[in-house]
Design a protein around this motif. Structure first.
Motif, PDB file in Angstrom:
ATOM      1  N   TYR A 272       7.381  49.065  86.745  1.00 42.13           N
ATOM      2  CA  TYR A 272       7.826  50.186  85.921  1.00 42.13           C
ATOM      3  C   TYR A 272       9.283  50.037  85.462  1.00 42.13           C
ATOM      4  N   ILE A 273       9.995  49.062  85.986  1.00 43.66           N
ATOM      5  CA  ILE A 273      11.352  48.803  85.499  1.00 43.66           C
ATOM      6  C   ILE A 273      11.268  48.225  84.088  1.00 43.66           C
ATOM      7  N   ALA A 274      11.979  48.819  83.166  1.00 43.89           N
ATOM      8  CA  ALA A 274      11.871  48.423  81.760  1.00 43.89           C
ATOM      9  C   ALA A 274      12.729  47.206  81.442  1.00 43.89           C
ATOM     10  N   ASP A 275      12.241  46.403  80.514  1.00 43.61           N
ATOM     11  CA  ASP A 275      13.057  45.344  79.913  1.00 43.61           C
ATOM     12  C   ASP A 275      13.829  45.979  78.764  1.00 43.61           C
ATOM     13  N   VAL A 276      15.145  45.879  78.787  1.00 44.19           N
ATOM     14  CA  VAL A 276      15.951  46.617  77.824  1.00 44.19           C
ATOM     15  C   VAL A 276      16.906  45.694  77.074  1.00 44.19           C
ATOM     16  N   ALA A 277      17.272  46.147  75.887  1.00 38.31           N
ATOM     17  CA  ALA A 277      18.301  45.489  75.067  1.00 38.31           C
ATOM     18  C   ALA A 277      19.392  46.519  74.826  1.00 38.31           C
ATOM     19  N   ARG A 278      20.591  46.234  75.338  1.00 38.18           N
ATOM     20  CA  ARG A 278      21.732  47.132  75.143  1.00 38.18           C
ATOM     21  C   ARG A 278      22.611  46.576  74.026  1.00 38.18           C
ATOM     22  N   PHE A 279      23.004  47.437  73.111  1.00 39.89           N
ATOM     23  CA  PHE A 279      23.736  47.014  71.920  1.00 39.89           C
ATOM     24  C   PHE A 279      25.200  47.428  72.026  1.00 39.89           C
ATOM     25  N   TYR A 280      26.069  46.512  71.569  1.00 42.68           N
ATOM     26  CA  TYR A 280      27.514  46.712  71.667  1.00 42.68           C
ATOM     27  C   TYR A 280      28.166  46.382  70.322  1.00 42.68           C
ATOM     28  N   LEU A 281      29.206  47.128  69.987  1.00 46.85           N
ATOM     29  CA  LEU A 281      30.059  46.748  68.880  1.00 46.85           C
ATOM     30  C   LEU A 281      30.961  45.608  69.329  1.00 46.85           C
ATOM     31  N   SER A 282      31.356  44.761  68.401  1.00 41.42           N
ATOM     32  CA  SER A 282      32.201  43.619  68.738  1.00 41.42           C
ATOM     33  C   SER A 282      33.483  44.066  69.422  1.00 41.42           C
ATOM     34  N   GLY A 283      33.810  43.413  70.527  1.00 40.36           N
ATOM     35  CA  GLY A 283      35.025  43.720  71.270  1.00 40.36           C
ATOM     36  C   GLY A 283      34.908  44.875  72.225  1.00 40.36           C
ATOM     37  N   SER A 284      33.732  45.504  72.301  1.00 43.43           N
ATOM     38  CA  SER A 284      33.551  46.656  73.189  1.00 43.43           C
ATOM     39  C   SER A 284      32.824  46.238  74.462  1.00 43.43           C
ATOM     40  N   SER A 285      33.091  46.954  75.533  1.00 43.15           N
ATOM     41  CA  SER A 285      32.395  46.704  76.796  1.00 43.15           C
ATOM     42  C   SER A 285      31.427  47.830  77.143  1.00 43.15           C
ATOM     43  N   SER A 286      31.276  48.801  76.242  1.00 39.27           N
ATOM     44  CA  SER A 286      30.380  49.936  76.470  1.00 39.27           C
ATOM     45  C   SER A 286      29.265  49.913  75.434  1.00 39.27           C
ATOM     46  N   SER A 287      28.020  49.985  75.888  1.00 39.53           N
ATOM     47  CA  SER A 287      26.894  49.958  74.958  1.00 39.53           C
ATOM     48  C   SER A 287      26.820  51.268  74.179  1.00 39.53           C
ATOM     49  N   ILE A 288      26.291  51.188  72.966  1.00 34.96           N
ATOM     50  CA  ILE A 288      26.186  52.388  72.126  1.00 34.96           C
ATOM     51  C   ILE A 288      24.753  52.924  72.076  1.00 34.96           C
ATOM     52  N   PHE A 289      23.765  52.053  72.252  1.00 36.14           N
ATOM     53  CA  PHE A 289      22.380  52.518  72.372  1.00 36.14           C
ATOM     54  C   PHE A 289      21.550  51.424  73.020  1.00 36.14           C
ATOM     55  N   THR A 290      20.355  51.795  73.482  1.00 35.74           N
ATOM     56  CA  THR A 290      19.492  50.886  74.231  1.00 35.74           C
ATOM     57  C   THR A 290      18.068  50.956  73.702  1.00 35.74           C
ATOM     58  N   TYR A 291      17.451  49.798  73.528  1.00 42.28           N
ATOM     59  CA  TYR A 291      16.034  49.692  73.185  1.00 42.28           C
ATOM     60  C   TYR A 291      15.288  49.123  74.393  1.00 42.28           C
ATOM     61  N   ASP A 292      13.986  49.385  74.465  1.00 38.79           N
ATOM     62  CA  ASP A 292      13.161  48.715  75.471  1.00 38.79           C
ATOM     63  C   ASP A 292      11.876  48.232  74.824  1.00 38.79           C
ATOM     64  N   ILE A 293      11.169  47.374  75.522  1.00 36.44           N
ATOM     65  CA  ILE A 293       9.893  46.859  75.021  1.00 36.44           C
ATOM     66  C   ILE A 293       8.824  47.086  76.074  1.00 36.44           C
ATOM     67  N   ALA A 294       7.648  47.500  75.617  1.00 35.42           N
ATOM     68  CA  ALA A 294       6.576  47.818  76.563  1.00 35.42           C
ATOM     69  C   ALA A 294       5.232  47.737  75.851  1.00 35.42           C
ATOM     70  N   SER A 295       4.206  47.539  76.653  1.00 41.76           N
ATOM     71  CA  SER A 295       2.822  47.606  76.175  1.00 41.76           C
ATOM     72  C   SER A 295       2.126  48.646  77.040  1.00 41.76           C
ATOM     73  N   PRO A 296       2.012  49.882  76.557  1.00 42.07           N
ATOM     74  CA  PRO A 296       1.543  50.992  77.401  1.00 42.07           C
ATOM     75  C   PRO A 296       0.209  50.753  78.083  1.00 42.07           C
ATOM     76  N   ASP A 297      -0.716  50.125  77.384  1.00 36.08           N
ATOM     77  CA  ASP A 297      -2.036  49.920  77.990  1.00 36.08           C
ATOM     78  C   ASP A 297      -2.284  48.461  78.377  1.00 36.08           C
ATOM     79  N   GLY A 298      -1.217  47.653  78.375  1.00 33.97           N
ATOM     80  CA  GLY A 298      -1.372  46.260  78.766  1.00 33.97           C
ATOM     81  C   GLY A 298      -2.180  45.427  77.800  1.00 33.97           C
ATOM     82  N   SER A 299      -2.229  45.857  76.539  1.00 34.77           N
ATOM     83  CA  SER A 299      -3.049  45.165  75.548  1.00 34.77           C
ATOM     84  C   SER A 299      -2.202  44.166  74.761  1.00 34.77           C
TER      85      SER A 299
END
Length: 362
Positions: free
Chosen positions: A154-181
């Motif tokens: 249940y731990i998600a695979d995530v992509a955290r996005f950063y502006l250049s030169g920043s150390s704080s993410s501004i938003f996060t995406y994840d990827i999943a296949s709800p029914d395993g298809s």
């Protein structure tokens, strides 16, 4: 005559010794660079088996050559320090001893140790530098965080996005296949900062991307505000196809709007994207590719993203530098960036599980 011949022979041996040490230095250098950032592929890592052979031969050659260097420098110290002769004055002996201690000794230790352990010593130092600076010059970067072997599903695979030169993410995406298809979704998970503080060209309006692995089709929906009260509307804004075997390839049509209620009229953008190298998935390694636009003449153009390196001591995290079709001045959250990035995250998940799986000896 014999003395002159001995001098020439000694000079030739010295030049050969120096030349082999330089060659060994390049050997270690290319191992370090390729281990950290194998993108783009070179003759060293054109194939997985080729890089494995390069790695093994470096260690096999390094051991005897380190021993050769040890013998050479041992002979130098024995000749200069232990048996200096009586032709030098006491003051000259002091100068020679100081030079040998503070100048020659560091060089000798370097040349003895590097053939043995150069790869192990230099790689972590270089990895830290590359991680911090690989995306300099890009407007944004993302850190793809895959699930490790011992984490629950249940731990998600995530992509955290950063502006250049920043150390704080501004938003996060994840990827999943709800029914395993064979249907996977790459979608906005959460905002990590106030939405009002995100620049328009970095605001993710393409918030849901669907990958159909049966038909190798990709579609996406965009979400934008319709008034100042916070109401939004969602509409289809992306469709196309992709290939992941051989070259990493995308053929997409999109109309991704900016995050404003008075956006200009949208036009469809068509993009052909292809990885620079055919082999972009490594055995027991993170995805490695440079994704570029592909012209009608088959020539590669603008770089839209490139993988950089995994974090040192944390192979679950992969850094990816983000640009756009327009280059660094364009939006790095358009369809040409986000659509491929979801599949790279999916492959980073596979890599993260492999590299954290305990060996049979553990």
């Amino acid at each position: 005559m014999s003395g002159k011949s001995d001098t020439i022979c000694l000079a030739i041996c010295l030049l050969v010794w120096i030349g082999v040490n330089i060659a060994d230095g390049f050997w270690v250098y290319y191992y370090v660079i390729t281990s950290i950032d194998p993108n783009p592929r070179t003759a060293v890592d054109r194939t997985n088996s080729g890089f494995a052979a390069f790695y093994v031969m470096m260690w096999i050659f390094g051991f005897p050559w380190g021993c050769v260097n040890l013998v050479v420098w041992w002979g130098y110290y024995k000749e200069v320090i232990e048996e200096p002769g009586y032709s030098r004055s006491r003051g000259m002996n002091w100068l020679v001893n100081l030079f040998s201690l503070f100048v020659v000794l560091p060089v000798a230790l370097f040349m003895i140790i590097m053939p043995f352990f150069g790869g192990w010593i230099v790689t972590p130092l270089a990895a830290s530098h590359v991680w911090n600076h690989a995306c300099d010059g890009y407007p944004m970067f993302a850190i793809l965080d895959g699930r490790s072997y011992n984490q629950p599903e249940y731990i998600a695979d995530v992509a955290r996005f950063y502006l250049s030169g920043s150390s704080s993410s501004i938003f996060t995406y994840d990827i999943a296949s709800p029914d395993g298809s064979d249907i996977w979704f790459f979608h906005l998970r959460e905002f990590d900062t106030a939405q009002s503080s995100i620049p328009l060209d970095a605001y993710p309006t393409l918030q849901n991307i669907e990958y159909d692995f049966v038909n190798n089709a990709v579609t996406g929906n965009c979400t934008i505000p319709v008034d100042q009260s916070g109401n939004t509307t969602t509409s289809a804004c992306l469709h196309g196809s992709f290939e992941t075997s051989g070259f990493f390839f995308f053929n997409i049509t999109s109309s991704v709007p900016v995050n404003t209620t008075d956006a200009p009229a949208l036009q469809l953008d068509n993009a052909l994207l292809r990885s620079q190298d055919k082999n972009w998935i490594f055995d027991f390694g993170a995805p490695a590719l440079t994704l570029r636009t592909l012209g009608p003449d088959g020539q590669l153009g603008q770089t839209v993203l490139r993988t950089a390196t995994t974090a040192y001591k944390d192979c679950t995290q992969l850094k990816v530098c983000l640009s756009s079709i327009q280059g660094p001045s364009g939006s790095a959250v358009g369809a040409e960036v986000l659509a491929p990035l979801g599949l790279i995250l999916l492959n980073q998940d596979n890599s993260a599980i492999q590299c954290t799986t305990p060996s049979s000896d553990d």
